[in-house]
Design a protein around this motif. Structure first.
Motif, PDB file in Angstrom:
ATOM      1  N   THR A   1      40.428  35.397  33.830  1.00  0.00           N
ATOM      2  CA  THR A   1      39.288  35.973  33.586  1.00  0.00           C
ATOM      3  C   THR A   1      38.006  35.451  34.217  1.00  0.00           C
ATOM      4  OG1 THR A   1      40.351  38.676  32.540  1.00  0.00           O
ATOM      5  CG2 THR A   1      37.882  38.337  33.891  1.00  0.00           C
ATOM      6  N   ARG A   2      37.677  34.493  32.404  1.00  0.00           N
ATOM      7  CA  ARG A   2      36.830  33.613  32.756  1.00  0.00           C
ATOM      8  C   ARG A   2      37.121  31.957  34.155  1.00  0.00           C
ATOM      9  NH1 ARG A   2      37.405  34.852  27.116  1.00  0.00           N
ATOM     10  NH2 ARG A   2      39.195  32.428  27.286  1.00  0.00           N
TER      11      ARG A   2
ATOM     12  N   GLU B   1      35.752  33.777  37.348  1.00  0.00           N
ATOM     13  CA  GLU B   1      34.235  33.267  37.343  1.00  0.00           C
ATOM     14  C   GLU B   1      34.316  32.482  37.585  1.00  0.00           C
ATOM     15  OE1 GLU B   1      33.185  35.666  33.853  1.00  0.00           O
ATOM     16  OE2 GLU B   1      33.827  37.373  34.197  1.00  0.00           O
ATOM     17  N   ARG B   2      34.394  30.893  36.854  1.00  0.00           N
ATOM     18  CA  ARG B   2      34.346  30.223  37.252  1.00  0.00           C
ATOM     19  C   ARG B   2      34.234  29.555  38.590  1.00  0.00           C
ATOM     20  NH1 ARG B   2      35.870  24.844  33.694  1.00  0.00           N
ATOM     21  NH2 ARG B   2      35.125  23.344  34.956  1.00  0.00           N
TER      22      ARG B   2
ATOM     23  N   ASP C   1      35.053  31.889  41.353  1.00  0.00           N
ATOM     24  CA  ASP C   1      34.419  32.155  42.024  1.00  0.00           C
ATOM     25  C   ASP C   1      36.148  33.056  43.176  1.00  0.00           C
ATOM     26  OD1 ASP C   1      32.326  33.461  43.814  1.00  0.00           O
ATOM     27  OD2 ASP C   1      31.758  32.559  44.756  1.00  0.00           O
TER      28      ASP C   1
ATOM     29  N   SER D   1      39.096  36.328  42.388  1.00  0.00           N
ATOM     30  CA  SER D   1      40.048  36.951  41.949  1.00  0.00           C
ATOM     31  C   SER D   1      40.786  36.767  40.825  1.00  0.00           C
ATOM     32  CB  SER D   1      40.430  38.200  42.676  1.00  0.00           C
ATOM     33  OG  SER D   1      41.374  37.620  43.242  1.00  0.00           O
TER      34      SER D   1
END
Length: 300
Positions: A20-21, A24-25, A27, A29
């Motif tokens: 998940t992280r 995010e990093r 950009d 899914s």
């Protein structure tokens, strides 16, 4: 599979400790990150990560691969940053081919001024009056004089090249001043051997308008012919970037000024318009307008 994208996804998951992280990093899914890592494992034929609902753990193979993959990505990023610097800052070795007489008389100040403005650029200047193959011989730019035909190369016009017929005052006193092209019959013509009639309109013009074959002295160097004209050897058809100073000093006199051939051009020729190296782009831009309009050698 884009192997570099999958490699970057894997390294980011390890760095962040969770899909998940990492997503995010990057950009994107978590599902896509997981897909990239799975594809990489399938490609390599080994499991890189042991996944649980709460944590991920590197396998032995994953630990070895992570260390190498991290280094590869760092080197790729460094290489891309260096290439980006080459595009934004003029640097590197600039290989130039240029005509002998023009370069000797007029290029040194330009190259010096260019390197003062762009000190990270080195210059390798090769002088040759023949038409070099830019790509095959590894030149970034070739400076050419003439009327260029269409080709796959890119050519930027830098300055007009004026051609004049000239002779020494002593020669003209002895042999007479031509008032009409027909009067050239019987004069000695100092001929530049690279100016082929089949390719150079100026020589074709001279042959056509002289009314007969001129006696000749031939050389492949314009400076020699201009010096011969100054010494009284005959009439030369030469560019003013060579003959202009002698004309200004009264050592040579222009003849048949109303029958002056159409000017040639000085061109910067290079291989590509797109993704042009910054050193080439800066040099071509620097040359534009450098010699003045008209060029300083024509101010006599």
């Amino acid at each position: 599979m884009d192997r570099l994208t999958a490699m970057r996804a894997f390294v980011t998951v390890v760095a962040e400790g969770a899909f998940t992280r990492a997503a995010e990093r990057l950009d994107t899914s978590p599902q896509l990150v997981s897909k990239y890592v799975s594809q990489l494992e399938q490609h390599l034929g080994v499991r890189l990560l042991n996944r649980t609902t709460r944590r991920i753990h590197l396998t032995e193979a994953g630990s070895a691969y992570h260390q190498r993959a991290q280094q590869v990505l760092i080197e790729i990023d460094d290489m891309e940053n260096q290439l980006d610097d080459l595009q934004t800052q003029a640097q590197g070795l600039l290989r130039i081919s240029a005509p002998v007489s023009f370069a000797i008389r007029h290029l040194a100040p330009l190259l010096s001024d260019f390197q003062k403005a762009h000190p990270a650029v080195g210059i390798d200047l090769q002088l040759n009056d023949r038409k070099v193959d830019i790509v095959e011989e590894g030149f970034d730019i070739a400076m050419r004089i003439g009327r260029l035909k269409s080709s796959s190369l890119v050519a930027k016009r830098i300055a007009p090249i004026r051609l004049v017929m000239c002779a020494s005052p002593h020669y003209l006193e002895t042999h007479g001043i031509p008032e009409d092209p027909q009067d050239l019959s019987g004069h000695r013509y100092l001929r530049y051997s690279y100016m082929e009639e089949s390719r150079e309109p100026a020589l074709k013009w001279l042959r056509h308008n002289s009314g007969s074959h001129l006696s000749e002295m031939t050389s492949n160097n314009g400076d020699v012919l201009v010096e011969a004209a100054i010494a009284g050897a005959g009439i030369a058809l030469q560019p003013t970037f060579i003959s202009g100073r002698a004309i200004k000093q009264g050592k040579l006199q222009v003849v048949l000024p109303t029958h002056e051939p159409e000017p040639l051009g000085l061109y910067a020729v290079y291989a590509h318009r797109q993704l042009l190296a910054s050193k080439v782009r800066h040099f071509v831009d620097f040359m534009e307008g450098y010699f003045g309009d008209p060029p300083y050698w024509d101010r006599f």
